[in-house]
Design a protein around this motif. Structure first.
Motif, PDB file in Angstrom:
ATOM      1  N   LEU A   3       0.836  -1.196   0.000  1.00 20.20           N
ATOM      2  CA  LEU A   3       0.000   0.000   0.000  1.00 20.20           C
ATOM      3  C   LEU A   3       0.867   1.242   0.000  1.00 20.20           C
ATOM      4  O   LEU A   3       0.656   2.179  -0.764  1.00 20.20           O
ATOM      5  CB  LEU A   3      -0.908  -0.008   1.235  1.00 20.20           C
ATOM      6  N   SER A   4       1.850   1.203   0.846  1.00 15.71           N
ATOM      7  CA  SER A   4       2.713   2.367   0.956  1.00 15.71           C
ATOM      8  C   SER A   4       3.427   2.664  -0.347  1.00 15.71           C
ATOM      9  O   SER A   4       3.506   3.804  -0.793  1.00 15.71           O
ATOM     10  CB  SER A   4       3.717   2.117   2.076  1.00 15.71           C
ATOM     11  N   SER A   5       3.916   1.624  -0.970  1.00 15.11           N
ATOM     12  CA  SER A   5       4.602   1.841  -2.239  1.00 15.11           C
ATOM     13  C   SER A   5       3.670   2.408  -3.280  1.00 15.11           C
ATOM     14  O   SER A   5       4.015   3.314  -4.022  1.00 15.11           O
ATOM     15  CB  SER A   5       5.167   0.518  -2.765  1.00 15.11           C
ATOM     16  N   ALA A   6       2.508   1.852  -3.301  1.00 14.18           N
ATOM     17  CA  ALA A   6       1.555   2.308  -4.307  1.00 14.18           C
ATOM     18  C   ALA A   6       1.219   3.771  -4.089  1.00 14.18           C
ATOM     19  O   ALA A   6       1.189   4.570  -5.022  1.00 14.18           O
ATOM     20  CB  ALA A   6       0.295   1.466  -4.231  1.00 14.18           C
ATOM     21  N   LEU A   7       0.973   4.101  -2.850  1.00 13.84           N
ATOM     22  CA  LEU A   7       0.607   5.475  -2.567  1.00 13.84           C
ATOM     23  C   LEU A   7       1.756   6.417  -2.873  1.00 13.84           C
ATOM     24  O   LEU A   7       1.583   7.514  -3.388  1.00 13.84           O
ATOM     25  CB  LEU A   7       0.200   5.611  -1.092  1.00 13.84           C
ATOM     26  N   GLU A   8       2.901   5.949  -2.550  1.00 11.39           N
ATOM     27  CA  GLU A   8       4.055   6.788  -2.793  1.00 11.39           C
ATOM     28  C   GLU A   8       4.206   7.069  -4.270  1.00 11.39           C
ATOM     29  O   GLU A   8       4.491   8.173  -4.693  1.00 11.39           O
ATOM     30  CB  GLU A   8       5.299   6.101  -2.250  1.00 11.39           C
ATOM     31  N   LYS A   9       3.995   6.055  -5.045  1.00  8.75           N
ATOM     32  CA  LYS A   9       4.083   6.250  -6.489  1.00  8.75           C
ATOM     33  C   LYS A   9       3.048   7.222  -6.964  1.00  8.75           C
ATOM     34  O   LYS A   9       3.294   8.080  -7.784  1.00  8.75           O
ATOM     35  CB  LYS A   9       3.858   4.905  -7.182  1.00  8.75           C
ATOM     36  N   MET A  10       1.886   7.061  -6.411  1.00  8.96           N
ATOM     37  CA  MET A  10       0.785   7.909  -6.868  1.00  8.96           C
ATOM     38  C   MET A  10       1.002   9.357  -6.562  1.00  8.96           C
ATOM     39  O   MET A  10       0.693  10.229  -7.336  1.00  8.96           O
ATOM     40  CB  MET A  10      -0.496   7.482  -6.156  1.00  8.96           C
TER      41      MET A  10
END
Lengths: 332, 610
Positions: free
Chosen positions: A239-246
């Motif tokens: 989740l964190s990675s995804a959000l960070e990318k976003m």
């Protein structure tokens, strides 16, 4: 914005993935050339289909993400544009200020795939009409790796001198083929909708009612919201990675995304570490309407009770942690 | 500039010049030289104005406007509906200066292949200059239909403010705006009857636009927002439906669950077109739970003829629609991943069905069932669940053949598959002579006939030969130049042609450009056509709306020559990369179109206009 290296969550740097590709692809290019001469179609003269200035970041098609047409790759330079564009804007995903391009990441990007189960997404190809290896289509049904090195088929699509890791090939390749941009001609709206639907079907209706699937994610200072499907992640790290990318366009200073080597469960505190480095913390609103820090409770509990997410400035979130812990204790 | 000019010149025909227009009968021109009878011209103008009001078809009007100056003037003053097929073919200023009393405008922007990410975003097609010009000149504007335009919230706001009589807004495949813009339209367009949003890309600004409709009774007849992928306030929606007695078309987005659908349906049994939203419940429904009587809600909608939605269908609820099946003329299951078994009990009742959109999950077997019941079918679209080249597609030539045998009135077909045979396509060409639109997409590129291993030339050849009314064709599969020679030879009415991964040499394109006099829109990708083929169409390009060629064998020089020879053509070239200008001479996309305005001023960096 810092160069792409930072955004490679797998821990592979651009350089390493490049070199990997080069060696493997040059052989396939050779083969392609051999085969192409036999070919009826003049595919060897086929032109580049690459997207302009594409960086070919791995396309993370978390279902929730792609549905809303959010740009999944980081485009430091494109700023707002990446939020504005919708599902149709396949191109904007690829445009990157650095102008670098990465190959369709059959090796590197596979790791990303673990994050979004069941999504077939192919990274974009680089410029110079590289391989039309990328596709904007999150395929609905597939679990498993999307793009592979393809066994050079009888009819190569391109004869590019540039190392191409995945060729769009038709034919007997046992592995799944790389997808051509815009082929088959289905509009992104439909593709994204099908992608969402398939997850829901797979979940069978029994489950979809409980818990929260799509949650809105807002970030202080960002002009637009995003949405994510929590079901596509299985732990905080994803989740964190995804959000960070976003939200990377807005994050000041890169958080410590050296990438955790394939760790599965992420300790609660680690998530906070990740985000703390960037001055932002991730919080969520739970079923009771309270705002809590993300990471305090086990993942399942979190995903069942989370109604929305908010990335707020660290300074604003100071009071949250203790409450979260207490609440958790009270529940238990 | 009138679109379809070429067609008009063909229709030309005799027309009396003003001077020979008879003096009005009974006009007394005798006697004194001082008597000034109204000139023939003036009388004619009066007559013309009144007569031209009856001309509604734009092609007829285009023809009329070519007769003479006074006809041109009269026509310009009386034209109320404008159709602009390419927003860059003519400028807003020119349009608003010529046509003064316009009430309805249709405006189209980006080329269709842009939908498939073959071109960077931000290419153009901005609505802003149009709304600015129209806001000035067309205060009486009532209807606007935009397709593939970039529409911003500010544009919608300006629209809402500028046109006090505004009634209908239709946006298809547009982007750039969000719920804020919708809120403007909802709140300020007091006479709004139609708000149709189809396949747009709408930004979620978290604005509750549904609540922005004014209090009191509305004149809404059509509210279509299934593509607006944002949460809405259901209570506000329910209130809106309750106070919209004229509402006939309602298409909900997937955030409306079936329980909420029920509540809306009982408020609006007069609906003729319904998009059902998710068609699944919001929560787990346990056995024995009290559920609304969905069947009777559907039964109460006696006028329902068009059903769509089913975005996240829970197929257990499908039987609820049985009561309306017998009346349905249009059914869209293209987001419902249902099997043949689930389709058959529904389709069995749909005797009057004319339009059917499904997913290939229904398999050839489902298509058999369709063929058995839907004898009146005019349009069929079969979309893939798994839109990949090497996926498993459960429909094939078998399904196509079945349809052709059962549905002889078929006019339009779009069919995605992985396996096809020439025989099935030939059969369809013979069984369905009324076909006007034939679009077959064999998803694996260069796929031959899967039984004979031959190219698909004969199949498509039969289509152009036997379907004498064919105007739109999309080809796929393994195709040689022969297929194109057939198209050039027989496709005399073809206006739109889409080609991908086909042909062997320049001859392919030459056949088409030389053989198809009605060709208006030609879109080609990844086919080996080069400069010499491009040159063979010089005689025709002014008659076309556009030509798109991407990843073919064109060189910049070749395109430049076209640009030089045809000054009224705007030749846009889009390069693959932003950085290096030209690797070879090849580039990615050629998009060229006729225009009265010359190179556009808003071209982004990646577009070069030759």
């Amino acid at each position: 914005m810092s160069p792409p290296l930072v955004h490679d969550y797998i821990g592979l740097s651009e350089a390493s993935s490049s070199s990997d590709k080069t060696s493997s692809s040059s052989s396939s290019t050779e083969d392609e050339k051999n085969k192409s001469s036999i070919d009826l179609n003049l595919k060897e003269t086929e032109l580049r289909l690459g997207l302009p200035g594409s960086k070919s970041p791995e396309r993370q098609a978390g279902l929730g993400l792609s549905l809303f047409g959010n740009d999944l790759e980081d485009k430091p330079s494109s700023g707002f544009k990446s939020f504005v564009s919708g599902a149709k804007r396949g191109f904007s995903d690829a445009i990157d200020g650095s102008g670098k391009w990465v190959f369709s990441g059959s090796d590197g990007s596979e790791a990303d795939l673990g994050k979004s189960s069941g999504n077939l997404f192919s990274p974009r190809s680089g410029k110079n009409g590289l391989m039309e290896s990328s596709s904007t289509q999150p395929s609905s049904c597939l679990a498993g790796p999307s793009v592979r090195e393809v066994v050079p088929p009888p009819k190569p699509v391109q004869e590019k001198k540039i190392p191409v890791s995945t060729a769009n090939q038709h034919g007997s390749a046992p592995a799944a083929k790389a997808q051509v941009v815009g082929w088959p001609p289905i509009r992104s709206f439909r593709k994204n909708t099908m992608a969402t639907n398939s997850t829901k079907n797979v979940d069978h209706y029994g489950k979809s009612g409980s818990g929260c699937l799509y949650v809105k994610v807002s970030m202080d200072g960002a002009p637009y919201l995003r949405k994510v499907d929590l079901k596509t992640y299985s732990n905080y790290m994803e989740l964190s990675s995804a959000l960070e990318k976003m939200f990377s366009c807005f994050t000041i200073g890169q958080c410590s995304s050296q990438g955790l080597p394939g760790r599965d469960g992420l300790s609660e505190s680690h998530l906070m570490d990740l985000l703390n480095g960037s001055e932002y913390v991730l919080t969520y609103e739970d079923k009771d309407g309270d705002w809590m820090l993300v990471g305090d409770v086990p993942w399942e509990m979190f995903s069942n009770s989370c109604k929305r997410l908010r990335i707020m400035k660290g300074s604003d979130a100071i009071g949250l942690a203790p409450r979260a812990m207490e609440k958790c204790k009270n529940r238990n | 500039m009138s679109e379809d000019r070429a067609e008009m010149s063909e229709d030309g025909g005799e027309s009396s010049s003003p001077s020979s227009a008879t003096k009005p009968r009974g006009c007394d021109v005798s006697g004194g030289g001082d008597y000034l009878s109204p000139s023939a011209d003036q009388v004619l103008d009066n007559v013309l104005d009144n007569v031209l009001l009856f001309l509604t078809s734009r092609r007829d009007r285009n023809a009329a406007s070519l007769v003479s100056k006074s006809w041109w003037r009269a026509e310009a003053l009386t034209r109320e509906e404008l159709f602009i097929g390419n927003c860059y073919a003519v400028s807003p200023r020119r349009v608003t200066e010529r046509f003064r009393r316009v009430r309805a405008v249709t405006l189209k922007g980006k080329p269709r292949f842009a939908d498939f990410n073959l071109m960077p975003p931000n290419w153009g097609a901005h609505f802003a200059p149009w709304v600015a010009a129209m806001g000035h000149r067309y205060r009486a504007l009532e209807k606007l239909c935009l397709k593939r335009m970039r529409v911003k919230d500010e544009d919608l706001e300006l629209l809402a403010r500028s046109f006090p009589c505004f009634k209908e807004l239709v946006l298809v495949c547009c982007d750039g705006f969000g719920t804020s813009g919708l809120a403007m339209v909802a709140s300020k367009c007091r006479q709004l009857r139609v708000l149709d949003l189809t396949e747009d890309d709408v930004i979620d600004d978290e604005v509750d636009w549904i609540s922005c409709f004014p209090e009191g009774e509305t004149s809404l007849e059509s509210l279509i927002f299934d593509c607006v992928d944002c949460l809405i306030d259901f209570e506000a929606l329910e209130q809106l439906v309750t106070r919209s007695p004229s509402l006939k078309k309602l298409r909900l987005n997937r955030y409306v669950n079936i329980g909420q659908l029920y509540r809306l349906m009982i408020q609006a049994p007069q609906l003729t077109h319904l998009g059902t939203g998710s068609f699944s419940p919001s929560e787990i429904v346990a056995q024995g739970d009290q559920e609304p009587d969905y069947v009777s809600a559907f039964a109460a909608c006696r006028s329902l003829v068009c059903l769509s939605g089913f975005r996240e269908i829970t197929s257990d609820y499908l039987p609820a629609i049985y009561p309306v099946c017998a009346n349905l003329t249009s059914l869209n299951f293209s987001y419902a991943n249902i099997s043949a078994e689930q389709l058959i009990p529904v389709i069995r009742h749909c005797h009057k069905l004319q339009i059917l959109w499904v997913l290939d999950s229904v398999c050839d077997e489902g298509l058999h069932a369709v063929a058995a019941t839907c004898k009146d079918l005019r349009e069929l679209r079969v979309f893939p669940v798994d839109a990949r080249e090497d996926g498993e597609a459960p429909v094939s030539d078998v399904g196509l053949l079945a349809i052709s045998e059962g549905c002889s009135k078929l006019q339009s077909i779009l069919y995605f598959c992985q396996r096809m045979t020439n025989a099935a396509v030939i059969a369809m060409s013979k069984n369905c002579p009324d076909i006007v639109v034939f679009r077959l997409c064999i998803m694996g590129r260069h796929q031959p006939d899967h039984i004979t291993d031959e190219p698909m030339d004969e199949g498509f050849g039969a289509i152009v030969k036997n379907c004498k009314k064919l105007t739109r064709l999309a080809v796929s599969g393994l195709l040689t130049d022969r297929a194109f020679s057939y198209i050039g030879q027989y496709g005399k009415l073809v206006r739109t042609l889409s080609v991908a991964f086909a042909g062997n040499s320049d001859m392919g394109l030459k056949y088409v450009l030389e053989g198809c006099p009605r060709l208006q829109k030609l879109e080609i990708r990844d086919s080996p056509f080069g400069d010499s083929a491009l040159h063979s169409g010089l005689h025709h390009y002014y008659n076309m709306r556009f030509l798109w060629m991407s990843s073919c064998k064109l060189t910049r020089q070749g395109c430049k020559e076209i640009a030089q020879r045809l000054p009224r053509l705007v030749v846009e070239v889009i390069n693959g990369s932003e950085e290096d200008e030209m690797e070879d001479d090849f580039f990615d996309v050629l998009y060229m179109y006729r225009s009265l305005e010359g190179p556009r001023a808003d071209a982004p960096r990646f577009v070069t206009i030759l």
